[in-house]
Design a protein around this motif. Structure first.
Motif, PDB file in Angstrom:
ATOM      1  N   SER A   1     -17.688  18.379 -28.047  1.00 47.45           N
ATOM      2  CA  SER A   1     -18.450  18.267 -29.281  1.00 47.45           C
ATOM      3  C   SER A   1     -19.654  17.356 -29.107  1.00 47.45           C
ATOM      4  N   GLU A   2     -19.437  16.299 -28.331  1.00 44.99           N
ATOM      5  CA  GLU A   2     -20.541  15.375 -28.074  1.00 44.99           C
ATOM      6  C   GLU A   2     -21.636  16.043 -27.249  1.00 44.99           C
ATOM      7  N   LYS A   3     -21.222  16.832 -26.197  1.00 43.32           N
ATOM      8  CA  LYS A   3     -22.205  17.545 -25.386  1.00 43.32           C
ATOM      9  C   LYS A   3     -22.954  18.582 -26.219  1.00 43.32           C
ATOM     10  N   LEU A   4     -22.208  19.338 -27.045  1.00 40.10           N
ATOM     11  CA  LEU A   4     -22.836  20.340 -27.893  1.00 40.10           C
ATOM     12  C   LEU A   4     -23.839  19.692 -28.842  1.00 40.10           C
ATOM     13  N   SER A   5     -23.447  18.559 -29.364  1.00 41.48           N
ATOM     14  CA  SER A   5     -24.349  17.833 -30.258  1.00 41.48           C
ATOM     15  C   SER A   5     -25.613  17.398 -29.531  1.00 41.48           C
ATOM     16  N   ASP A   6     -25.419  16.947 -28.271  1.00 43.98           N
ATOM     17  CA  ASP A   6     -26.592  16.538 -27.481  1.00 43.98           C
ATOM     18  C   ASP A   6     -27.510  17.729 -27.212  1.00 43.98           C
ATOM     19  N   LEU A   7     -26.896  18.892 -26.867  1.00 39.85           N
ATOM     20  CA  LEU A   7     -27.701  20.081 -26.598  1.00 39.85           C
ATOM     21  C   LEU A   7     -28.456  20.549 -27.843  1.00 39.85           C
ATOM     22  N   LEU A   8     -27.769  20.519 -28.972  1.00 37.87           N
ATOM     23  CA  LEU A   8     -28.427  20.918 -30.212  1.00 37.87           C
ATOM     24  C   LEU A   8     -29.569  19.976 -30.558  1.00 37.87           C
ATOM     25  N   ASN A   9     -29.306  18.706 -30.354  1.00 40.32           N
ATOM     26  CA  ASN A   9     -30.372  17.737 -30.622  1.00 40.32           C
ATOM     27  C   ASN A   9     -31.555  17.943 -29.691  1.00 40.32           C
ATOM     28  N   LEU A  10     -31.238  18.237 -28.386  1.00 40.34           N
ATOM     29  CA  LEU A  10     -32.302  18.478 -27.411  1.00 40.34           C
ATOM     30  C   LEU A  10     -33.086  19.731 -27.769  1.00 40.34           C
ATOM     31  N   ALA A  11     -32.358  20.803 -28.189  1.00 42.28           N
ATOM     32  CA  ALA A  11     -33.033  22.046 -28.568  1.00 42.28           C
ATOM     33  C   ALA A  11     -33.951  21.820 -29.770  1.00 42.28           C
ATOM     34  N   VAL A  12     -33.457  21.034 -30.703  1.00 47.37           N
ATOM     35  CA  VAL A  12     -34.281  20.735 -31.882  1.00 47.37           C
ATOM     36  C   VAL A  12     -35.533  19.972 -31.482  1.00 47.37           C
ATOM     37  N   VAL A  13     -35.338  18.989 -30.591  1.00 49.08           N
ATOM     38  CA  VAL A  13     -36.476  18.186 -30.139  1.00 49.08           C
ATOM     39  C   VAL A  13     -37.487  19.069 -29.396  1.00 49.08           C
ATOM     40  N   GLU A  14     -36.961  19.927 -28.478  1.00 44.21           N
ATOM     41  CA  GLU A  14     -37.853  20.797 -27.727  1.00 44.21           C
ATOM     42  C   GLU A  14     -38.577  21.770 -28.651  1.00 44.21           C
ATOM     43  N   SER A  15     -37.859  22.297 -29.633  1.00 41.98           N
ATOM     44  CA  SER A  15     -38.477  23.220 -30.577  1.00 41.98           C
ATOM     45  C   SER A  15     -39.590  22.532 -31.362  1.00 41.98           C
ATOM     46  N   VAL A  16     -39.333  21.327 -31.743  1.00 38.26           N
ATOM     47  CA  VAL A  16     -40.346  20.574 -32.488  1.00 38.26           C
ATOM     48  C   VAL A  16     -41.559  20.311 -31.608  1.00 38.26           C
ATOM     49  N   VAL A  17     -41.278  19.929 -30.354  1.00 36.88           N
ATOM     50  CA  VAL A  17     -42.367  19.642 -29.421  1.00 36.88           C
ATOM     51  C   VAL A  17     -43.171  20.914 -29.129  1.00 36.88           C
ATOM     52  N   GLU A  18     -42.453  22.037 -28.910  1.00 37.63           N
ATOM     53  CA  GLU A  18     -43.122  23.300 -28.617  1.00 37.63           C
ATOM     54  C   GLU A  18     -43.962  23.756 -29.809  1.00 37.63           C
ATOM     55  N   THR A  19     -43.388  23.631 -30.993  1.00 38.93           N
ATOM     56  CA  THR A  19     -44.134  24.016 -32.196  1.00 38.93           C
ATOM     57  C   THR A  19     -45.384  23.163 -32.366  1.00 38.93           C
ATOM     58  N   LYS A  20     -45.219  21.873 -32.127  1.00 34.12           N
ATOM     59  CA  LYS A  20     -46.364  20.970 -32.238  1.00 34.12           C
ATOM     60  C   LYS A  20     -47.423  21.309 -31.201  1.00 34.12           C
ATOM     61  N   LYS A  21     -46.961  21.635 -29.992  1.00 37.65           N
ATOM     62  CA  LYS A  21     -47.892  21.993 -28.924  1.00 37.65           C
ATOM     63  C   LYS A  21     -48.662  23.257 -29.276  1.00 37.65           C
ATOM     64  N   LYS A  22     -47.961  24.271 -29.807  1.00 35.49           N
ATOM     65  CA  LYS A  22     -48.614  25.512 -30.204  1.00 35.49           C
ATOM     66  C   LYS A  22     -49.615  25.272 -31.327  1.00 35.49           C
ATOM     67  N   GLU A  23     -49.235  24.429 -32.251  1.00 31.45           N
ATOM     68  CA  GLU A  23     -50.154  24.124 -33.348  1.00 31.45           C
ATOM     69  C   GLU A  23     -51.404  23.434 -32.830  1.00 31.45           C
ATOM     70  N   GLU A  24     -51.216  22.511 -31.888  1.00 36.16           N
ATOM     71  CA  GLU A  24     -52.368  21.821 -31.303  1.00 36.16           C
ATOM     72  C   GLU A  24     -53.254  22.794 -30.532  1.00 36.16           C
ATOM     73  N   THR A  25     -52.612  23.698 -29.768  1.00 32.61           N
ATOM     74  CA  THR A  25     -53.378  24.700 -29.011  1.00 32.61           C
ATOM     75  C   THR A  25     -54.158  25.612 -29.944  1.00 32.61           C
ATOM     76  N   LEU A  26     -53.500  26.031 -31.025  1.00 35.52           N
ATOM     77  CA  LEU A  26     -54.169  26.894 -31.996  1.00 35.52           C
ATOM     78  C   LEU A  26     -55.381  26.203 -32.604  1.00 35.52           C
ATOM     79  N   GLU A  27     -55.232  24.922 -32.921  1.00 29.02           N
ATOM     80  CA  GLU A  27     -56.356  24.172 -33.474  1.00 29.02           C
ATOM     81  C   GLU A  27     -57.500  24.070 -32.475  1.00 29.02           C
ATOM     82  N   ILE A  28     -57.137  23.893 -31.192  1.00 24.84           N
ATOM     83  CA  ILE A  28     -58.177  23.827 -30.156  1.00 24.84           C
ATOM     84  C   ILE A  28     -58.929  25.146 -30.065  1.00 24.84           C
TER      85      ILE A  28
END
Length: 467
Positions: free
Chosen positions: A78-105
């Motif tokens: 459960s702890e590992k799954l929680s870590d993976l979910l948290n990592l996926a959320v973080v990566e998704s947020v980072v990827e979304t932010k990156k795409k938004e920045e690229t789009l603005e550029i």
């Protein structure tokens, strides 16, 4: 309740049965049967109950231990799954932010490009177009996004500007069209073809860098089938032929190679063959055969040209066309060239009676026999078809026999008369052809390192091929 003892022999011995002497001496105490049964029952029941309870306790302890281990394992997972979910959320947020920045550029780049296209200073135009060129060079998604944001129209409008801005915009358009058919179609619809040709006509003398950029764009744009008729009818073929034939410093080797490839793309569309025939491209291509680096591409263009009657007529009208094509059949180190050359000859032999005679005069027989023996499977098949067509040459009017195999008595009579009137000279020619075929067959068998007994078989085979 009686005190419990271990269920063994010693527990029973503690309650010894009194002897007769001791019984009699005891003051009024007697040992009855019921007492004995109770003692035995208590001993057995107490000992058995104790062992059963101990086993139950051990099982309970084991179950508790397993439950504890399982709980710990689930907790870890459960702890590992929680870590993976948290990592996926973080990566998704980072990827979304990156795409938004690229789009603005990209939005900012397109805005700058649109502003620069209306500006008078060439520096802004060059900088904006160069930025688009760089972003679209290796990024597929950037090409899609830039085109959707409206980068193509201002780039096309900049083709009319100063030299440096023109080159920057042309290469930006070239990169936007790489691997993207939607962008290629949009570039043509925006009027790029007309502007590029107008630019070429107005450049006196022609600028080599601009010419190379335009040729490269025609190569990329002509790869799309929808663009082929538009480019072909625009007059671009004349420019590409001039570039191909220009061996001076005004046309680099890369530009000539790109022009040849673009002409191949355009020749796929049959209507463009007629525009090609308006130039002197066909004689140039046939006389250029021999350069192994470009010969396969040249033959590929000719295979498209020969598909229309006008194209076959143009090829046959070139001096030494058949000797040149027959010579290609002997290029054993280039199977692709052999296959394309025999394809051209096959179509011409099938469609043109006069062309068959020209092939025989060019000495095609030995080359065909060699292909049948040692050529690729495709070359063998095509060579056999050419031989079948050539066998019709000496049959005269049999070529135009009535349909469905029905021959009138008059036609049969004419054929018999034709055979009877065969001159001695004709018989001599036929004999010479037979001897030539046998001689060539022996040479081919020797070159192919075939068994010696194959020579006899090949001689019979050559007799069946006499024209």
């Amino acid at each position: 309740m009686a005190k419990c003892h271990r269920n063994n022999v010693d527990s029973l011995i503690l309650h010894r049965i009194p002897s007769a002497s001791s019984s009699s001496s005891a003051s009024g105490n007697t040992f009855s049967g019921s007492s004995l049964r109770r003692i035995i029952f208590d001993a057995i029941s107490c000992g058995g109950s104790s062992r059963y309870q101990r086993e139950l306790r051990e099982e309970d302890d084991e179950d508790a231990s397993k439950s504890t281990m399982l709980g710990e394992d689930l907790a870890r997972k459960s702890e590992k799954l929680s870590d993976l979910l948290n990592l996926a959320v973080v990566e998704s947020v980072v990827e979304t932010k990156k795409k938004e920045e690229t789009l603005e550029i990209l939005k900012r780049v397109v805005r700058d490009l649109q502003v620069a296209a209306e500006a008078e200073t060439a520096e802004k135009k060059i900088a904006a177009a160069s930025t688009v060129r760089l972003l679209a060079k290796d990024d597929t998604e950037a090409r899609v996004t830039l085109a959707m944001l409206g980068a193509i129209p201002p780039l096309v409008s900049m083709i009319d500007n100063d030299d440096d801005a023109q080159i920057a915009s042309l290469y930006a358009l070239l990169n936007l069209g790489i691997g993207n058919d939607v962008n290629k179609e949009a570039i043509v619809k925006a009027g790029a073809v007309h502007k590029m040709l107008k630019l070429i006509e107005s450049s006196k003398p022609p600028n080599q860098a601009i010419s190379e950029a335009i040729v490269a764009n025609f190569l990329g744009l002509s790869a799309l089938d929808a663009n082929k008729p538009i480019i072909g009818s625009s007059g671009a073929i004349i420019f590409l032929v001039k570039t191909l034939k220009n061996f001076e410093e005004t046309s680099s080797s890369q530009a000539r190679e790109d022009a040849l490839r673009a002409l191949y793309n355009l020749s796929i569309h049959q209507q463009n063959v007629l525009f090609i025939l308006e130039t002197d491209l066909i004689p140039f291509l046939l006389n250029t055969l021999g350069d192994m680096e470009v010969s396969e591409r040249i033959l590929a263009i000719l295979t498209n040209v020969v598909s229309v009657p006008e194209g076959r007529k143009a090829i046959a009208g070139v001096v030494e066309a058949f000797p040149i094509l027959v010579d290609v059949l002997n290029w054993n180190d280039s199977v692709k060239c052999q296959e394309k050359a025999i394809y051209i000859l096959m179509l011409m032999a099938h469609k043109g009676y006069g062309d068959r005679k020209a092939m025989i005069e060019a000495g095609i027989e030995s080359s065909l026999l060699e292909l049948i023996l040692v050529g690729s499977p495709l070359a063998q098949k095509r060579a056999s078809r050419v031989l079948e067509c050539l066998r019709m040459v000496d049959k005269g009017k049999q070529v135009s026999a009535p349909v469905y195999g029905i021959s009138s008595s008059s036609s049969l009579g004419r054929e018999r008369g034709h055979d009877l009137r065969m001159s001695d000279e004709r018989k001599a020619v036929k004999q010479l052809v037979q001897q030539s075929l046998q001689s060539n067959m022996k040479r081919i068998v020797k070159r192919a390192n075939l068994p010696h007994d194959f020579v006899t078989t090949s001689q019979h085979f050559s007799k069946s091929l006499t024209f």
